[in-house]
Design a protein around this motif. Sequence first.
Motif, PDB file in Angstrom:
ATOM      1  N   LEU A   3       0.736  -1.255  -0.182  1.00  0.00           N
ATOM      2  CA  LEU A   3       0.096  -0.150  -0.010  1.00  0.00           C
ATOM      3  C   LEU A   3       0.774   1.117  -0.067  1.00  0.00           C
ATOM      4  CD1 LEU A   3      -2.747  -1.066   2.521  1.00  0.00           C
ATOM      5  CD2 LEU A   3      -2.983  -0.945   0.214  1.00  0.00           C
ATOM      6  N   THR A   4       2.000   1.145   0.845  1.00  0.00           N
ATOM      7  CA  THR A   4       2.731   2.204   0.871  1.00  0.00           C
ATOM      8  C   THR A   4       3.433   2.568  -0.296  1.00  0.00           C
ATOM      9  OG1 THR A   4       3.345   1.931   2.951  1.00  0.00           O
ATOM     10  CG2 THR A   4       4.819   3.399   1.834  1.00  0.00           C
ATOM     11  N   ASN A   5       4.105   1.762  -1.289  1.00  0.00           N
ATOM     12  CA  ASN A   5       4.580   1.908  -2.474  1.00  0.00           C
ATOM     13  C   ASN A   5       3.469   2.473  -3.612  1.00  0.00           C
ATOM     14  OD1 ASN A   5       7.077   1.077  -1.708  1.00  0.00           O
ATOM     15  ND2 ASN A   5       6.620  -1.216  -2.315  1.00  0.00           N
ATOM     16  N   LEU A   6       2.245   1.690  -3.425  1.00  0.00           N
ATOM     17  CA  LEU A   6       1.068   2.201  -4.490  1.00  0.00           C
ATOM     18  C   LEU A   6       1.007   3.946  -4.087  1.00  0.00           C
ATOM     19  CD1 LEU A   6      -0.932   1.971  -6.432  1.00  0.00           C
ATOM     20  CD2 LEU A   6      -2.468   0.799  -4.645  1.00  0.00           C
ATOM     21  N   ASN A   7       0.921   4.277  -2.918  1.00  0.00           N
ATOM     22  CA  ASN A   7       0.654   5.481  -2.313  1.00  0.00           C
ATOM     23  C   ASN A   7       1.496   6.612  -3.099  1.00  0.00           C
ATOM     24  OD1 ASN A   7      -0.860   7.516  -0.325  1.00  0.00           O
ATOM     25  ND2 ASN A   7       1.182   7.811   0.052  1.00  0.00           N
TER      26      ASN A   7
ATOM     27  N   ILE B  11      -7.537   9.445  -8.661  1.00  0.00           N
ATOM     28  CA  ILE B  11      -6.230   9.154  -7.796  1.00  0.00           C
ATOM     29  C   ILE B  11      -6.432   9.639  -6.474  1.00  0.00           C
ATOM     30  CG2 ILE B  11      -3.901  10.019  -7.730  1.00  0.00           C
ATOM     31  CD1 ILE B  11      -3.962  10.360 -10.845  1.00  0.00           C
ATOM     32  N   LEU B  12      -7.009  10.918  -6.143  1.00  0.00           N
ATOM     33  CA  LEU B  12      -7.056  11.368  -4.884  1.00  0.00           C
ATOM     34  C   LEU B  12      -7.886  10.618  -3.768  1.00  0.00           C
ATOM     35  CD1 LEU B  12      -7.542  15.081  -5.549  1.00  0.00           C
ATOM     36  CD2 LEU B  12      -5.460  14.083  -4.411  1.00  0.00           C
ATOM     37  N   GLU B  13      -8.910   9.930  -4.585  1.00  0.00           N
ATOM     38  CA  GLU B  13      -9.864   9.203  -3.880  1.00  0.00           C
ATOM     39  C   GLU B  13      -9.044   7.752  -3.748  1.00  0.00           C
ATOM     40  OE1 GLU B  13     -13.060   7.269  -1.915  1.00  0.00           O
ATOM     41  OE2 GLU B  13     -12.838   9.363  -2.790  1.00  0.00           O
ATOM     42  N   THR B  14      -8.057   7.329  -4.548  1.00  0.00           N
ATOM     43  CA  THR B  14      -7.635   6.107  -4.218  1.00  0.00           C
ATOM     44  C   THR B  14      -6.403   6.159  -2.928  1.00  0.00           C
ATOM     45  OG1 THR B  14      -7.567   5.302  -6.331  1.00  0.00           O
ATOM     46  CG2 THR B  14      -5.889   4.346  -5.044  1.00  0.00           C
ATOM     47  N   ILE B  15      -5.930   7.510  -2.892  1.00  0.00           N
ATOM     48  CA  ILE B  15      -4.958   7.780  -1.978  1.00  0.00           C
ATOM     49  C   ILE B  15      -5.716   7.671  -0.693  1.00  0.00           C
ATOM     50  CG2 ILE B  15      -3.591   9.558  -0.977  1.00  0.00           C
ATOM     51  CD1 ILE B  15      -2.793  10.360  -3.850  1.00  0.00           C
ATOM     52  N   ASP B  16      -6.998   8.351  -0.529  1.00  0.00           N
ATOM     53  CA  ASP B  16      -7.589   8.444   0.526  1.00  0.00           C
ATOM     54  C   ASP B  16      -7.984   7.118   1.093  1.00  0.00           C
ATOM     55  OD1 ASP B  16      -9.105   9.957   2.639  1.00  0.00           O
ATOM     56  OD2 ASP B  16     -10.948   9.089   1.509  1.00  0.00           O
ATOM     57  N   GLN B  17      -8.257   6.096   0.132  1.00  0.00           N
ATOM     58  CA  GLN B  17      -8.590   4.811   0.519  1.00  0.00           C
ATOM     59  C   GLN B  17      -7.453   3.915   0.952  1.00  0.00           C
ATOM     60  OE1 GLN B  17     -11.880   3.682   0.792  1.00  0.00           O
ATOM     61  NE2 GLN B  17     -12.459   5.550  -0.055  1.00  0.00           N
ATOM     62  N   ILE B  18      -6.262   4.332   0.465  1.00  0.00           N
ATOM     63  CA  ILE B  18      -5.196   3.657   0.938  1.00  0.00           C
ATOM     64  C   ILE B  18      -4.629   4.044   2.419  1.00  0.00           C
ATOM     65  CG2 ILE B  18      -2.689   3.618   0.676  1.00  0.00           C
ATOM     66  CD1 ILE B  18      -3.064   3.692  -2.242  1.00  0.00           C
ATOM     67  N   HIS B  19      -4.802   5.371   2.631  1.00  0.00           N
ATOM     68  CA  HIS B  19      -4.742   5.734   4.079  1.00  0.00           C
ATOM     69  C   HIS B  19      -5.689   4.985   5.011  1.00  0.00           C
ATOM     70  CE1 HIS B  19      -2.677   9.732   2.637  1.00  0.00           C
ATOM     71  NE2 HIS B  19      -1.905   8.791   2.259  1.00  0.00           N
ATOM     72  N   LEU B  20      -6.954   4.936   4.646  1.00  0.00           N
ATOM     73  CA  LEU B  20      -7.813   4.049   5.570  1.00  0.00           C
ATOM     74  C   LEU B  20      -7.542   2.766   5.692  1.00  0.00           C
ATOM     75  CD1 LEU B  20     -10.702   4.174   6.913  1.00  0.00           C
ATOM     76  CD2 LEU B  20     -11.736   3.809   4.765  1.00  0.00           C
ATOM     77  N   ALA B  21      -7.154   2.199   4.521  1.00  0.00           N
ATOM     78  CA  ALA B  21      -6.672   0.791   4.877  1.00  0.00           C
ATOM     79  C   ALA B  21      -5.468   0.572   5.698  1.00  0.00           C
ATOM     80  CB  ALA B  21      -6.390  -0.014   3.302  1.00  0.00           C
ATOM     81  N   GLU B  22      -4.525   1.276   5.580  1.00  0.00           N
ATOM     82  CA  GLU B  22      -3.434   1.625   6.436  1.00  0.00           C
ATOM     83  C   GLU B  22      -3.736   1.648   7.987  1.00  0.00           C
ATOM     84  OE1 GLU B  22      -0.980   4.431   4.406  1.00  0.00           O
ATOM     85  OE2 GLU B  22       0.184   2.856   3.823  1.00  0.00           O
ATOM     86  N   VAL B  23      -4.636   2.485   8.266  1.00  0.00           N
ATOM     87  CA  VAL B  23      -5.166   2.732   9.600  1.00  0.00           C
ATOM     88  C   VAL B  23      -5.765   1.757  10.212  1.00  0.00           C
ATOM     89  CG1 VAL B  23      -6.949   4.161  10.913  1.00  0.00           C
ATOM     90  CG2 VAL B  23      -5.417   5.359   9.364  1.00  0.00           C
ATOM     91  N   LYS B  24      -6.660   0.820   9.285  1.00  0.00           N
ATOM     92  CA  LYS B  24      -7.412  -0.099   9.751  1.00  0.00           C
ATOM     93  C   LYS B  24      -6.354  -1.345  10.004  1.00  0.00           C
ATOM     94  CE  LYS B  24     -11.796   0.464   7.507  1.00  0.00           C
ATOM     95  NZ  LYS B  24     -12.634  -0.204   6.309  1.00  0.00           N
ATOM     96  N   ASN B  25      -5.169  -1.431   9.250  1.00  0.00           N
ATOM     97  CA  ASN B  25      -4.130  -2.566   9.633  1.00  0.00           C
ATOM     98  C   ASN B  25      -3.278  -2.303  10.803  1.00  0.00           C
ATOM     99  OD1 ASN B  25      -4.391  -3.951   7.411  1.00  0.00           O
ATOM    100  ND2 ASN B  25      -3.024  -2.882   6.125  1.00  0.00           N
TER     101      ASN B  25
END
Length: 379
Positions: free
Chosen positions: A6-10, A64-78
């Motif tokens: 996720l970090t690399n994708l972000n 793109i911004l929406e995806t970054i937002d969703q990545i951050h959400l997923a990282e928080v859940k992890n």
Amino acid sequence: MANTTLTNLNNELATVLATGIDQADLSHLKEQVSAKVSEDLPENVVASLKSIHEADQDEIVWPILETIDQIHLAEVKNLFVNVPGELEEFEAGPSWSTPMLTQAVYALVPESRPFAKRVKPEEQITMLESTNNDGTITDLRLLQIYLQALSEKKTAPVYLAMLELALPAFGKDILPDLWPTLSPESRSFQIAYKLDMQAALTKLQEKSGGKKTDRGGPVIKAVEKLLDEGRNDYGEISPDSLPILKLGIKLAADAPFRRKIADTLAGMGDIAKSALPELIEAFERGGLTRDYQLIRPMMVLGKESKDVADALTRALEDRDASVRLMAAFNLGQMGAPAFSALNSLEDMVSNDTDVKVRDQATKTLNKLRARLEPPVAAE
């Protein structure tokens, strides 16, 4: 799934934004996105990646911004995967505020996306209604967007939704944010007036520089705008406008404008009776020469008022014969409160210099006496 994926994708997506959509190799980006979709990624991230793949170049920034937002959400859940215990619900409270530019908030806050320039007014209204229904309309991150909308030339439906739904939901706490742009012509005044009428009027008076009868003062300008644009489809003025109309007739130095306000108050009917003191004060402001055109509004709102009767009795001594004539006539249209004028009317019948006034005083005097001394039935 490793957090590094996720970090690399972000980082890749952030690099594209930093390079600029016009400069980035979007074809290469879409190839990478397609490859990532098949990996073991959270569903919300996969859905956002698909939107990137399907987007045209001029619209791709939002996916793109929406995806970054969703990545951050997923990282928080992890972060909470291996944490023992359960997360407890907590009561909703105020959201954080930020001094960032509205354009930045557009990009970073999902709820603000419908306010981007490309979005149609209907979608903006739908967003306002939905956020109002789910309780997120008062997210303080959205406040700057709402405030900026007050100064923009938004289409009427969006503007009305702002007035009716968005800003009033915040309550009086946002008044300090409205004061810097407060003026009679601004939408900020309409919101402030809706939230706290007295505070809004006080601020307008402060901006008048202490000139209580300034024809161009902020309060007078606000009343002018109200009279010109504040009526509903039936030509009626809202009862909420009564405080500013009362203040307007008190401060207005221009006689025709006072008459316009007075006629408006009369047209409002019984709900405007509380404005009688201001009407009487305006009527008597001229001292020896009163404005007889204010008598009709006074009578409409206070035909049985002792204060109106007393004001008309004092007007019997006005140096303008037209005022004396109108005062004498209207006393005859009143009930019991007019009886206190009997002595003044008797003096007028004997001593007034105008024959028409003497005749009218006689008619009114006879009418009032007849009410006091009903005819005796014949035996």
